[in-house]
Scaffold this active site. Structure first.
Site, PDB file in Angstrom:
ATOM      1  N   TYR A   1      -3.762   8.871  -6.442  1.00  0.00           N
ATOM      2  CA  TYR A   1      -2.913   7.674  -5.903  1.00  0.00           C
ATOM      3  C   TYR A   1      -3.470   7.139  -4.328  1.00  0.00           C
ATOM      4  O   TYR A   1      -3.545   5.901  -4.211  1.00  0.00           O
ATOM      5  CB  TYR A   1      -1.644   8.133  -5.690  1.00  0.00           C
ATOM      6  CG  TYR A   1      -0.615   7.433  -5.379  1.00  0.00           C
ATOM      7  CD1 TYR A   1      -0.104   6.402  -5.942  1.00  0.00           C
ATOM      8  CD2 TYR A   1       0.110   7.183  -4.063  1.00  0.00           C
ATOM      9  CE1 TYR A   1       0.993   5.282  -5.300  1.00  0.00           C
ATOM     10  CE2 TYR A   1       0.996   6.663  -3.320  1.00  0.00           C
ATOM     11  CZ  TYR A   1       1.477   5.398  -4.024  1.00  0.00           C
ATOM     12  OH  TYR A   1       2.650   4.824  -3.527  1.00  0.00           O
TER      13      TYR A   1
ATOM     14  N   SER B   1       0.762  -1.158  -0.151  1.00  0.00           N
ATOM     15  CA  SER B   1      -0.008   0.123   0.108  1.00  0.00           C
ATOM     16  C   SER B   1       0.766   1.242   0.013  1.00  0.00           C
ATOM     17  O   SER B   1       1.967   1.214  -0.711  1.00  0.00           O
ATOM     18  CB  SER B   1      -0.988   0.034   1.398  1.00  0.00           C
ATOM     19  OG  SER B   1      -1.771   1.040   1.163  1.00  0.00           O
TER      20      SER B   1
ATOM     21  N   LYS C   1      -4.662   3.590  -3.111  1.00  0.00           N
ATOM     22  CA  LYS C   1      -4.081   2.815  -2.024  1.00  0.00           C
ATOM     23  C   LYS C   1      -4.745   2.478  -0.774  1.00  0.00           C
ATOM     24  O   LYS C   1      -4.846   1.407  -0.143  1.00  0.00           O
ATOM     25  CB  LYS C   1      -2.794   3.375  -1.761  1.00  0.00           C
ATOM     26  CG  LYS C   1      -1.435   3.469  -2.608  1.00  0.00           C
ATOM     27  CD  LYS C   1      -1.161   1.960  -2.981  1.00  0.00           C
ATOM     28  CE  LYS C   1       0.123   2.236  -3.963  1.00  0.00           C
ATOM     29  NZ  LYS C   1       0.680   1.047  -3.979  1.00  0.00           N
TER      30      LYS C   1
HETATM   31  N1  LIG Z   1       9.070   4.410  -2.757  1.00  0.00           N
HETATM   32  C1  LIG Z   1       8.278   4.791  -1.868  1.00  0.00           C
HETATM   33  O1  LIG Z   1       8.750   5.457  -0.949  1.00  0.00           O
HETATM   34  C2  LIG Z   1       6.740   4.191  -1.922  1.00  0.00           C
HETATM   35  C3  LIG Z   1       6.053   4.872  -0.834  1.00  0.00           C
HETATM   36  C4  LIG Z   1       4.569   4.461  -0.917  1.00  0.00           C
HETATM   37  C5  LIG Z   1       4.132   3.394  -1.658  1.00  0.00           C
HETATM   38  N2  LIG Z   1       5.108   2.688  -2.476  1.00  0.00           N
HETATM   39  C6  LIG Z   1       4.697   1.690  -3.394  1.00  0.00           C
HETATM   40  O2  LIG Z   1       5.729   0.738  -3.349  1.00  0.00           O
HETATM   41  C7  LIG Z   1       5.694   0.031  -4.478  1.00  0.00           C
HETATM   42  C8  LIG Z   1       6.773  -0.136  -5.563  1.00  0.00           C
HETATM   43  O3  LIG Z   1       7.296   0.980  -5.789  1.00  0.00           O
HETATM   44  P1  LIG Z   1       8.718   1.516  -5.451  1.00  0.00           P
HETATM   45  O4  LIG Z   1       8.985   2.698  -4.855  1.00  0.00           O
HETATM   46  O5  LIG Z   1       9.715   0.450  -5.480  1.00  0.00           O
HETATM   47  O6  LIG Z   1       8.880   2.309  -7.364  1.00  0.00           O
HETATM   48  P2  LIG Z   1       9.388   1.747  -8.675  1.00  0.00           P
HETATM   49  O7  LIG Z   1      10.911   1.434  -8.343  1.00  0.00           O
HETATM   50  O8  LIG Z   1       8.817   2.877  -9.722  1.00  0.00           O
HETATM   51  O9  LIG Z   1       8.587   0.157  -8.763  1.00  0.00           O
HETATM   52  C9  LIG Z   1       7.157   0.116  -9.370  1.00  0.00           C
HETATM   53  C10 LIG Z   1       7.283  -1.094 -10.064  1.00  0.00           C
HETATM   54  O10 LIG Z   1       5.970  -1.145 -10.776  1.00  0.00           O
HETATM   55  C11 LIG Z   1       6.158  -1.601 -11.876  1.00  0.00           C
HETATM   56  N3  LIG Z   1       4.918  -1.070 -12.696  1.00  0.00           N
HETATM   57  C12 LIG Z   1       4.361  -0.085 -12.891  1.00  0.00           C
HETATM   58  N4  LIG Z   1       3.352  -0.031 -13.843  1.00  0.00           N
HETATM   59  C13 LIG Z   1       3.323  -1.523 -14.183  1.00  0.00           C
HETATM   60  C14 LIG Z   1       2.292  -1.976 -15.226  1.00  0.00           C
HETATM   61  N5  LIG Z   1       1.551  -1.289 -15.915  1.00  0.00           N
HETATM   62  N6  LIG Z   1       2.575  -3.326 -15.223  1.00  0.00           N
HETATM   63  C15 LIG Z   1       3.622  -3.844 -14.611  1.00  0.00           C
HETATM   64  N7  LIG Z   1       4.364  -3.238 -13.988  1.00  0.00           N
HETATM   65  C16 LIG Z   1       4.168  -1.906 -13.536  1.00  0.00           C
HETATM   66  C17 LIG Z   1       7.263  -0.888 -12.391  1.00  0.00           C
HETATM   67  O11 LIG Z   1       7.951  -1.735 -13.517  1.00  0.00           O
HETATM   68  P3  LIG Z   1       7.836  -1.413 -15.031  1.00  0.00           P
HETATM   69  O12 LIG Z   1       8.080  -0.027 -15.175  1.00  0.00           O
HETATM   70  O13 LIG Z   1       9.231  -2.333 -15.751  1.00  0.00           O
HETATM   71  O14 LIG Z   1       6.374  -1.994 -15.494  1.00  0.00           O
HETATM   72  C18 LIG Z   1       8.274  -1.088 -11.235  1.00  0.00           C
HETATM   73  O15 LIG Z   1       8.848  -2.585 -11.305  1.00  0.00           O
HETATM   74  C19 LIG Z   1       4.284   0.750  -5.538  1.00  0.00           C
HETATM   75  O16 LIG Z   1       3.198   0.039  -5.316  1.00  0.00           O
HETATM   76  C20 LIG Z   1       4.238   2.106  -4.717  1.00  0.00           C
HETATM   77  O17 LIG Z   1       3.133   2.758  -4.859  1.00  0.00           O
HETATM   78  C21 LIG Z   1       6.302   3.345  -2.693  1.00  0.00           C
END
Ligand SMILES: NC(=O)c1ccc[n+]([C@@H]2O[C@H](COP(=O)([O-])OP(=O)(O)OC[C@H]3O[C@@H](n4cnc5c(N)ncnc54)[C@H](OP(=O)(O)O)[C@@H]3O)[C@@H](O)[C@H]2O)c1
Length: 262
Positions: A155, A141, A159
């Protein structure tokens, strides 16, 4: 270190960030890992890291916006590994945009990737877990689900939907041997904050490394927790917001105005 020897794990959005970190750590702990995302080259890199620990690991290039592709992913994964033990619904997109510039198409797209697609995948794979009376579903989330940050209406709502679905799911599956863990990342150092077609982040919070978020997930799994925050102190912020949402939103507005004057 908890052992996941032979566990069959599917991690969505594993081409970068938290998903990549979780996939490699599951492999390091003995699991057979299936990873998916759209960027083939990045997935291949993560797959090689997984295969160094767990040679049977596999990857699928999938756009999770495509319902038919999600159906196929569930079939391909379970046929390849003969079922599933752990599903990690991690893929997500932010689309940070001020409300006045938000359009329905963007809202639907965010909802599809962050909510409908993980729900679809969960419902497709759940029968395997029910049949074996065991399994774990990890849903990624966001603190946005509870804190409603500026420029993140679509967003945050997606979530929040994911969070409430996960809690209800945990209740419905209470006696089944299937566990649910909700991860609330706060600010984790990933590409999420530099993606094109997004407003810049307003809040200025120091990001924690992916490895720290991964460690928090594995601690949560070891404890059988329903939810974990990364960084953990965001749990206190969520509690204080829940006690007085009006004061919290007013405080956020004041903070944003102050930042605009920076
Ligand atoms: N980083 C933070 O501080 C943070 C905070 C709150 C929540 N989150 C959550 O954590 C999760 C991981 O994010 P992250 O921070 O690690 O960012 P990230 O590096 O941008 O990872 C996002 C992943 O989702 C994949 N993705 C996006 N759209 C997609 C699609 N249409 N089909 C298949 N895969 C898709 C991307 O791969 P491709 O682009 O190769 O498809 C990538 O592997 C997400 O749900 C994000 O909302 C992160």
């Amino acid at each position: 270190m908890e052992n996941f020897e032979g566990k069959r794990v599917l991690v969505t959005g594993a081409s970068s960030g938290i998903g990549a970190g979780l996939a490699v750590e599951f492999a390091r702990r003995g699991a057979v890992v299936g990873i998916c995302a759209r960027r083939q080259d990045r997935l291949e890199d993560v797959l090689h890291q997984c295969q160094a620990f767990s040679p049977e690991s596999q990857m699928w290039v999938v756009d999770l916006a495509d319902e038919t592709a999600v159906d196929k992913l569930a079939v391909d994964f379970s046929n390849t590994f003969g079922g599933i033990d752990i599903l990690v619904n991690n893929a997500g997109i932010p689309k940070r945009r001020h409300l006045t510039r938000l359009d329905n198409k963007t809202v639907d797209n965010v909802m599809r990737i962050n909510y409908s697609s993980p729900v679809q995948l969960t419902l497709l794979l759940l029968p395997h877990m029910l049949a074996q009376n065991s399994g774990t579903i990890i849903n990624v989330s966001s603190v946005a689900a509870t804190l409603s940050p500026p420029g993140e209406a679509a967003y945050s709502a997606s979530k929040a939907a994911m969070t409430v679905f996960s809690e209800s799911m945990a209740l419905d599956l209470w006696d089944t041997g299937i566990n649910v863990l909700i991860l609330y990342p706060g600010v984790v150092d990933t590409e999420l904050f530099t993606l094109p077609d997004n407003d810049p982040m307003v809040a200025d919070v120091e990001a924690i490394p992916v490895a720290d978020a991964v460690a928090i997930v594995f601690d949560g799994l070891a404890q059988g927790a329903l939810q974990v925050y990364a960084p953990t102190w965001f749990a206190d912020i969520a509690v204080s917001k829940a006690k007085d949402p009006q004061a919290f939103i007013a405080g956020s507005a004041e903070y944003i105005t102050g930042r605009q004057g920076d």
